[in-house]
Motif scaffolding. Structure first.
Motif, PDB file in Angstrom:
ATOM      1  N   UNK A  37     -32.871  26.293 -21.425  1.00 39.83           N
ATOM      2  CA  UNK A  37     -31.576  26.319 -22.114  1.00 39.83           C
ATOM      3  C   UNK A  37     -30.750  27.451 -21.518  1.00 39.83           C
ATOM      4  N   UNK A  38     -29.682  27.134 -20.819  1.00 45.15           N
ATOM      5  CA  UNK A  38     -28.879  28.193 -20.190  1.00 45.15           C
ATOM      6  C   UNK A  38     -27.588  28.458 -20.947  1.00 45.15           C
ATOM      7  N   UNK A  39     -27.113  27.525 -21.701  1.00 45.36           N
ATOM      8  CA  UNK A  39     -26.086  27.781 -22.709  1.00 45.36           C
ATOM      9  C   UNK A  39     -26.150  26.612 -23.691  1.00 45.36           C
ATOM     10  N   UNK A  40     -25.282  26.628 -24.695  1.00 46.64           N
ATOM     11  CA  UNK A  40     -25.411  25.634 -25.758  1.00 46.64           C
ATOM     12  C   UNK A  40     -25.224  24.211 -25.255  1.00 46.64           C
ATOM     13  N   UNK A  41     -24.599  24.079 -24.079  1.00 45.71           N
ATOM     14  CA  UNK A  41     -24.276  22.746 -23.571  1.00 45.71           C
ATOM     15  C   UNK A  41     -24.981  22.402 -22.272  1.00 45.71           C
ATOM     16  N   UNK A  42     -25.923  23.232 -21.860  1.00 46.59           N
ATOM     17  CA  UNK A  42     -26.544  23.022 -20.557  1.00 46.59           C
ATOM     18  C   UNK A  42     -28.051  23.268 -20.610  1.00 46.59           C
ATOM     19  N   UNK A  43     -28.783  22.347 -20.013  1.00 49.83           N
ATOM     20  CA  UNK A  43     -30.216  22.530 -19.824  1.00 49.83           C
ATOM     21  C   UNK A  43     -30.512  22.363 -18.343  1.00 49.83           C
ATOM     22  N   UNK A  55     -31.087  34.898 -15.712  1.00 51.22           N
ATOM     23  CA  UNK A  55     -30.216  33.862 -16.242  1.00 51.22           C
ATOM     24  C   UNK A  55     -30.551  33.474 -17.688  1.00 51.22           C
ATOM     25  N   UNK A  56     -31.822  33.162 -17.966  1.00 46.90           N
ATOM     26  CA  UNK A  56     -32.133  32.806 -19.347  1.00 46.90           C
ATOM     27  C   UNK A  56     -31.768  33.914 -20.341  1.00 46.90           C
ATOM     28  N   UNK A  57     -31.955  35.181 -19.922  1.00 51.95           N
ATOM     29  CA  UNK A  57     -31.708  36.276 -20.851  1.00 51.95           C
ATOM     30  C   UNK A  57     -30.241  36.330 -21.264  1.00 51.95           C
ATOM     31  N   UNK A  58     -29.370  35.771 -20.424  1.00 51.42           N
ATOM     32  CA  UNK A  58     -27.944  35.836 -20.721  1.00 51.42           C
ATOM     33  C   UNK A  58     -27.585  34.978 -21.921  1.00 51.42           C
ATOM     34  N   UNK A  59     -28.434  34.041 -22.265  1.00 50.10           N
ATOM     35  CA  UNK A  59     -28.120  33.134 -23.367  1.00 50.10           C
ATOM     36  C   UNK A  59     -29.215  33.219 -24.420  1.00 50.10           C
ATOM     37  N   UNK A  60     -28.835  33.454 -25.633  1.00 49.84           N
ATOM     38  CA  UNK A  60     -29.794  33.480 -26.723  1.00 49.84           C
ATOM     39  C   UNK A  60     -29.523  32.282 -27.619  1.00 49.84           C
ATOM     40  N   UNK A  61     -30.356  31.256 -27.488  1.00 50.01           N
ATOM     41  CA  UNK A  61     -30.099  30.064 -28.299  1.00 50.01           C
ATOM     42  C   UNK A  61     -30.376  30.332 -29.772  1.00 50.01           C
ATOM     43  N   UNK A  62     -29.774  29.542 -30.626  1.00 49.08           N
ATOM     44  CA  UNK A  62     -30.114  29.578 -32.050  1.00 49.08           C
ATOM     45  C   UNK A  62     -31.590  29.216 -32.189  1.00 49.08           C
ATOM     46  N   UNK A  63     -32.163  29.510 -33.328  1.00 50.21           N
ATOM     47  CA  UNK A  63     -33.572  29.195 -33.540  1.00 50.21           C
ATOM     48  C   UNK A  63     -33.713  28.100 -34.595  1.00 50.21           C
ATOM     49  N   UNK A  64     -34.750  27.287 -34.428  1.00 47.96           N
ATOM     50  CA  UNK A  64     -35.075  26.311 -35.474  1.00 47.96           C
ATOM     51  C   UNK A  64     -35.721  27.086 -36.633  1.00 47.96           C
ATOM     52  N   UNK A  65     -35.858  26.468 -37.815  1.00 50.29           N
ATOM     53  CA  UNK A  65     -36.452  27.199 -38.952  1.00 50.29           C
ATOM     54  C   UNK A  65     -37.825  27.785 -38.630  1.00 50.29           C
ATOM     55  N   UNK A  66     -38.589  27.130 -37.744  1.00 47.94           N
ATOM     56  CA  UNK A  66     -39.904  27.669 -37.415  1.00 47.94           C
ATOM     57  C   UNK A  66     -39.880  28.543 -36.168  1.00 47.94           C
TER      58      UNK A  66
END
Lengths: 322, 257
Positions: A263-269, A31-42
């Motif tokens: 984080x499973x998608x941009x709107x769900x934790x 499940x986690x692999x299905x979503x690649x969240x954006x990254x913070x600068x660090x």
């Protein structure tokens, strides 16, 4: 012959174990692999900016987004419409957890579905509460007895210590206050702001150790790290006077929680917390649920609880003088 | 040979850069920027006695002395408001909403309570979290106006914007319940506070608060003070739960029926 059979057996066991391990790992990561969240600068996975709400991570007695009709009855409400009320149960409170939870928690596949509860949206995690078989907590007998004795003194409160912390406008301890919440990320901390009781959770990500045992705090001391898309938060230094719900008077100072925010998608934790209080329970237990982005909520507003509150005076009477 | 010399020169350059990086760590901290603005992240604290009295005051038992943080020295009260201030002062031991009752201190008093506070600063958001009774001020930075709320707020509602490298926070929607200090300096629900946070070095912020309240003051006035970075390597916000301590004292022998 015997030894060959033994070897074959061992090999089979190893193969099965390996297959099981690989497939479990694959499943766990699927499940986690299905979503690649954006990254913070660090380089940390980025939690979407803005306001979030909680779904299903209630105490025994509530949920932030539960419709009013789906809210459980107050366990301390002595009226007949509340069959699990402490006051209405002179029989000794047996099975309180199960009966109470069945009123509002979705099932873990262990019982009949509540026909009034809306179905989860596609791909959404089932909202839960206590993720334990039958939702019965693994009480140690002596702790359960102490709890029952305690609960019978809570309505009306036989003294300050029998008054729940919510009525005292205190921070909730475990991360179960009613939302909304705001997540802020910097390189050294994940900071979570709560509208309820206006508390801030400071989750240190800079590798510092926990505070010395001298410090006992309502919200404990939290240390976090990322495991893939999952923020894992280890919290100790609780003060022993916050509760999980009205039905569990206090969690002890020995309590340690491990939270997993995935984080499973941009709107769900997806959220899971393991609560380990060895003084009261025979083993750790879990509560699971979800946080969802609340796009309709622009900001946290002020939650001033103690300021001008007359709740304590109503319950305990007027103090002789200040 | 040429290759080796190049390698040595390169290594030397790298070492120089690393040393420079080490030497100027503090300078870099000052130059660190978040979303193009100075990085305000950190734990900060005022170092003065304004929380007891924002105006000139001598020492008393339990009250550190201090010079006024008010520009021009005195708060420009309307006459009837000055009388109210004097009444507050006389009753301060029990009437101070914050010291005596543990109510949220309002703005700007929360800034100079003798407790640290944390600024969380991301490219899109700023939050002010205070150790004193876990007071919290989310600062909305999206350019939206203050919401039309009928509710009056102890800590106001904060809207932030940048003027160059200065963070300007416009705070409105207050109630009339908070005091500016333990000496009874007060305001009405018409209070409007404009705070200005300007970094003056890696470890200092110059803080200014302009106070407008036509019902109580004859003109807008200003207070200012430096805020200092708490530099202890293990610094963090702990808990100071004023209401809890108060409840444990006054309801110790409850119930009172």
């Amino acid at each position: 012959m015997r030894s060959k059979l033994f070897r074959v057996g061992i090999t089979a066991v190893l193969v099965i174990t390996a297959v099981a391990f690989v497939s479990t790992a694959a499943f766990a990561q699927a499940r986690p692999a299905a979503y690649t969240p954006a990254k913070t600068p660090d380089g940390q996975p980025k939690i979407t900016d803005g306001i979030w709400n909680r779904r299903g991570v209630g105490g025994l007695d509530g949920g932030a987004l539960e419709a009013e009709a789906q809210r459980p009855n107050n366990p301390l409400d002595p009226t007949a419409r509340n069959p699990v009320s402490v006051s209405a149960r002179p029989d000794g409170l047996n099975n309180t957890d199960r009966g109470f939870l069945d009123q509002f928690s979705e099932k873990l596949g262990l019982g009949a579905e509540d026909p009034d509860r809306p179905a989860p949206l596609p791909g959404q995690r089932q909202l839960m509460g206590i993720a334990e078989p039958g939702r019965i907590l693994p009480w140690k007998p002596e702790a359960n007895a102490a709890r029952q004795d305690f609960l019978l003194k809570t309505n009306p409160a036989k003294g300050l210590k029998y008054l729940e912390m919510d009525a005292r406008c205190m921070q909730p301890g475990l991360f179960f206050g009613n939302g909304p919440f705001q997540f802020l990320q910097t390189d050294k901390q994940v900071t979570i702001l709560s509208e309820y009781q206006h508390f801030t959770r400071h989750i240190n990500m800079d590798g510092r150790p926990h505070l010395p045992k001298t410090f006992k705090m309502f919200m404990g001391d939290s240390i976090g790290k990322w495991e893939g898309n999952t923020l894992v938060v280890d919290t100790t230094n609780f003060n022993g006077i916050t509760s999980y719900s009205r039905e569990i008077p206090y969690l002890s100072e020995a309590t340690r929680t491990t939270e997993r925010f995935t984080l499973t998608d941009a709107n769900t934790i997806d959220y899971e917390v393991t609560i380990d209080d060895p003084t009261q329970f025979t083993r750790p237990w879990k509560v699971t649920g979800q946080y969802t982005k609340a796009n309709d909520l622009p900001e946290l507003l002020e939650y001033a609880c103690w300021e001008g509150s007359i709740t304590m005076r109503n319950i305990l009477g007027d103090p002789p003088s200040k | 040979m040429k290759k080796l010399r190049g390698l040595v020169t390169g290594a030397g350059a790298v070492i120089c850069i690393l040393m420079l990086a080490g030497i100027s760590a503090e300078a870099q901290q000052a130059q660190r920027r978040v979303g193009g603005k100075p990085d305000f992240n950190g734990i900060w604290q005022a170092m003065n006695s304004a929380s007891w009295n924002i105006e000139d005051h001598q020492g008393e038992m339990g009250v550190p002395p201090g010079l006024s943080v008010v520009e021009g020295g005195a708060v420009p009260y309307r006459p009837e408001a000055l009388a109210k201030k004097q009444e507050n002062y006389a009753n301060r031991a029990t009437a101070d909403p914050t010291e005596a009752n543990c109510y949220l201190p309002g703005v700007p008093r929360i800034t100079y309570m003798p407790f640290p506070f944390k600024i969380t600063h991301t490219p899109t958001a700023i939050a002010l979290s205070y150790e004193w009774t876990h007071a919290l001020r989310p600062v909305v930075m999206d350019g939206s106006p203050h919401p039309e709320t009928p509710e009056e707020n102890w800590m106001g509602i904060s809207r932030g914007r940048w003027e160059g490298d200065t963070l300007v926070v416009d705070v409105r929607n207050f109630n009339d319940q908070t005091w500016f200090d333990h000496a009874g300096n007060h305001h009405s629900e018409q209070l409007r506070v404009t705070e200005r946070y300007t970094m003056t070095g890696p470890d200092s912020i110059q803080y200014e608060a302009t106070i407008e309240d036509p019902k109580v003051f004859t003109r807008p006035w200003k207070m200012s003070m430096p805020l200092y970075r708490r530099k202890e390597p293990n610094i963090r916000l702990l808990e100071y739960e004023c209401a809890y301590y108060l409840q444990e004292r006054i309801y110790k022998d409850a119930p009172f029926f």
